[in-house]
Design an enzyme around this catalytic site. Structure first.
Site, short mmCIF file in Angstrom:
data_model
loop_
_atom_site.label_atom_id
_atom_site.label_comp_id
_atom_site.label_asym_id
_atom_site.label_seq_id
_atom_site.Cartn_x
_atom_site.Cartn_y
_atom_site.Cartn_z
N GLN A 163 -31.82 -12.86 -11.15
CA GLN A 163 -32.56 -14.24 -10.40
C GLN A 163 -33.52 -13.32 -9.96
O GLN A 163 -34.39 -14.79 -10.04
CB GLN A 163 -31.69 -13.67 -8.93
CG GLN A 163 -32.64 -14.92 -7.82
CD GLN A 163 -31.28 -14.63 -6.56
OE1 GLN A 163 -30.35 -15.47 -6.59
NE2 GLN A 163 -31.78 -14.08 -5.71
N GLU A 205 -39.87 -18.46 -5.02
CA GLU A 205 -40.29 -17.52 -4.23
C GLU A 205 -41.92 -16.96 -5.11
O GLU A 205 -42.52 -15.88 -5.22
CB GLU A 205 -39.44 -16.15 -4.70
CG GLU A 205 -38.36 -16.30 -3.34
CD GLU A 205 -37.31 -15.52 -3.72
OE1 GLU A 205 -37.51 -13.91 -4.43
OE2 GLU A 205 -36.71 -14.94 -3.23
N ASP A 314 -28.21 -5.22 -1.84
CA ASP A 314 -29.09 -5.82 -0.35
C ASP A 314 -27.43 -7.18 0.36
O ASP A 314 -27.20 -7.21 0.67
CB ASP A 314 -29.79 -6.92 -1.15
CG ASP A 314 -30.25 -8.61 -0.84
OD1 ASP A 314 -29.63 -8.49 1.29
OD2 ASP A 314 -30.37 -9.77 -1.06
N LYS A 339 -33.32 -7.24 5.04
CA LYS A 339 -33.77 -8.33 5.74
C LYS A 339 -33.69 -8.54 7.09
O LYS A 339 -32.26 -8.91 7.10
CB LYS A 339 -32.96 -9.44 4.64
CG LYS A 339 -33.06 -9.38 2.95
CD LYS A 339 -32.05 -10.20 3.03
CE LYS A 339 -33.14 -10.25 0.83
NZ LYS A 339 -31.82 -11.19 0.31
N ARG A 368 -37.15 -13.86 2.29
CA ARG A 368 -36.57 -14.20 1.73
C ARG A 368 -36.64 -15.66 0.78
O ARG A 368 -38.21 -15.54 1.09
CB ARG A 368 -35.62 -14.89 3.28
CG ARG A 368 -34.36 -14.40 3.94
CD ARG A 368 -33.50 -13.28 3.58
NE ARG A 368 -32.80 -13.80 2.75
CZ ARG A 368 -31.27 -13.93 3.10
NH1 ARG A 368 -30.49 -12.89 3.89
NH2 ARG A 368 -29.98 -14.49 2.16
N SER A 369 -35.14 -16.31 0.34
CA SER A 369 -36.26 -17.65 -0.39
C SER A 369 -37.17 -18.79 -0.18
O SER A 369 -37.62 -19.20 -0.16
CB SER A 369 -35.13 -17.63 -1.35
OG SER A 369 -34.20 -18.24 -0.79
N LYS A 390 -40.60 -6.11 -0.44
CA LYS A 390 -39.85 -7.25 -0.77
C LYS A 390 -41.09 -8.83 -1.21
O LYS A 390 -39.60 -8.91 0.34
CB LYS A 390 -38.96 -7.25 -1.82
CG LYS A 390 -38.32 -8.44 -3.36
CD LYS A 390 -36.71 -8.00 -2.95
CE LYS A 390 -35.89 -8.93 -3.64
NZ LYS A 390 -34.42 -9.35 -4.07
#
Length: 429
Positions: A163, A205, A314, A339, A368-369, A390
């Protein structure tokens, strides 16, 4: 006392054009905190529940008016008049009010918006920048960014099964220089892709999403971009992957199906596949290298790579201390992705970071995306001295909001600011 006198929830749009929740919290003194929550595309099955309306005639069922209504009624009534500086008490009030294990009644999106807005209002009331409010005088370390420059999997419409392919600048002495390094690699990669006649469109992203023939071709191209930008792969810049392996794991067969490469692999074979990539490329971090339910596979991967590669959970841990505790006890992974919307309150988020650190696990603060212009996670990264963040590629304003906030924080810290570089991976040999 920083008494809460007004709470306003509203429906706004995220970076994918989907509804999300925003909340304003007003204090007696007149100061206000505002926060908007993100949303994920590839989600762990044990994440706290994001409440959606389900009305297919409105935003394809993704409206959040129910969550907003909960803020403006039940939640408002429960916390009106409370002291905004009592974050733990406020968050516990929200958790008790919801009354479910997964926050499915009020919605984690409603609860998190309030939790964040309260903290921002309290920081404003105290006259402190948010990172300092979170971390006190000890907050001074900027995070090493994981920059997602090639998107695949659920984040892009291409042939890559993995991903995210990320670069991590580690030889620099400041966040500002690390950010410059990442941006220069991003632009070098764009030129390489364009010269090859490949797509330079970007995914959710902000990373490129071209059709590579294999994961190795993608990694080779990224190494070329690093060198073209004037940096050394393995010295100045390390690589990181997010496999999001739950997305291509077929539980009934117990196999990982890499459709882009025509491979069906057992857990052991997939661990070998990843180890082979780590032998060929300077990969320092792999996120969700096994499916969230494949704990035996995770153990195999950890035994094989855990001493030399950061193995980030995750979907595996979903920012949940109960699950993380079990993982620590079983020796699964060596890092947790944080997250905030996976768990739904700031207090529980900070508890997960603290538990990870005490166990010698690293903690990577993550977007998050589906993002917004809210930059709270930048302040969390510095406030907790997490050491890593990230938050996407070097394009799209929803990603830049976090990077630019980190630049401001570094400027605010002045001479006491530090950048850990390779020291961010304190549990690797």
């Amino acid at each position: 006392m920083s008494a809460i006198v007004d709470i306003i929830g509203r429906e706004v749009l995220d970076s994918r054009g989907n509804p999300t929740v925003e909340c304003d919290v007003l204090l007696e003194s007149g100061v206000m905190g505002r926060a908007a929550v993100p949303s994920g595309a590839s989600t762990g099955s044990r994440e706290a529940i994001e409440l959606r309306d389900g009305d297919k005639g409105r935003y394809l069922g993704k409206g959040v008016l129910k969550a907003v209504e909960h803020i403006n009624t039940e939640i408002s009534e429960a916390i009106m008049g409370l002291d905004a500086s009592e974050q733990a008490f406020l968050d516990r009030t929200l958790i008790d009010l919801d009354g479910t294990e997964n926050k499915g009644r009020l919605g984690a999106n409603a609860m998190l918006a309030v939790s964040m807005a309260v903290a921002k209002a309290a920081a404003e009331e105290a006259g402190l920048p948010l990172y300092r409010y979170f971390g006190g005088s000890g907050a001074m370390q900027l995070p090493v960014p994981m920059m997602n420059i090639v998107n695949g999997g659920a984040h892009a419409n291409n042939s890559l099964d993995i991903q995210e392919f990320m670069v991590m600048p580690v030889s620099q002495t400041s966040f500002r220089e690390a950010l410059r390094c990442g941006a220069e690699i991003f632009h070098a990669l764009k030129k390489i892709l364009a010269d090859k006649g490949m797509s330079t469109a970007v995914g959710d992203e902000g990373g490129f999403a071209p059709n590579f023939s294999s994961n190795e071709e993608c990694l080779n191209t990224i190494v070329q971009a690093i060198e073209k930008a004037g940096y050394r792969a393995g010295e100045d810049v390390l690589l990181a992957l997010d496999c999001a392996a739950s997305e291509f794991y077929h539980e009934a067969e117990g196999v990982y199906q890499l459709e882009g490469e025509g491979l069906k692999l057992s857990s052991t074979q997939f661990a070998d596949y990843l180890a082979n990539l780590c032998d060929k490329f300077p990969i320092v971090s792999i996120e969700d290298g096994m499916a969230e339910g494949d704990w035996d596979g995770w153990k195999t991967l950890t035994d094989k790579l855990g001493k030399r590669v950061q193995l980030v959970g995750d979907d595996l841990f979903v920012t949940n201390t109960k699950i993380l505790k079990e993982g620590i006890e079983k020796g699964i992974g060596n890092s947790i992705l944080i997250k905030i919307n996976q768990i739904g309150t700031l207090t529980e988020t900070f508890a997960a970071i603290e538990m990870a650190k005490r166990a010698g696990y690293t903690a990577v603060i993550s977007h998050r995306s589906g993002e917004t212009e809210d930059s709270t996670i930048a302040d969390i990264a510095v406030g907790t001295n997490a050491g890593q963040i990230k938050t996407g590629s070097l394009s799209r304003s929803d990603r830049m909001a976090k990077y630019n906030q980190l630049l401001r924080i570094e400027e605010d810290l002045g001479d006491i600011a530090s950048y850990p570089g390779k020291g961010a991976f304190y549990n690797l040999r």
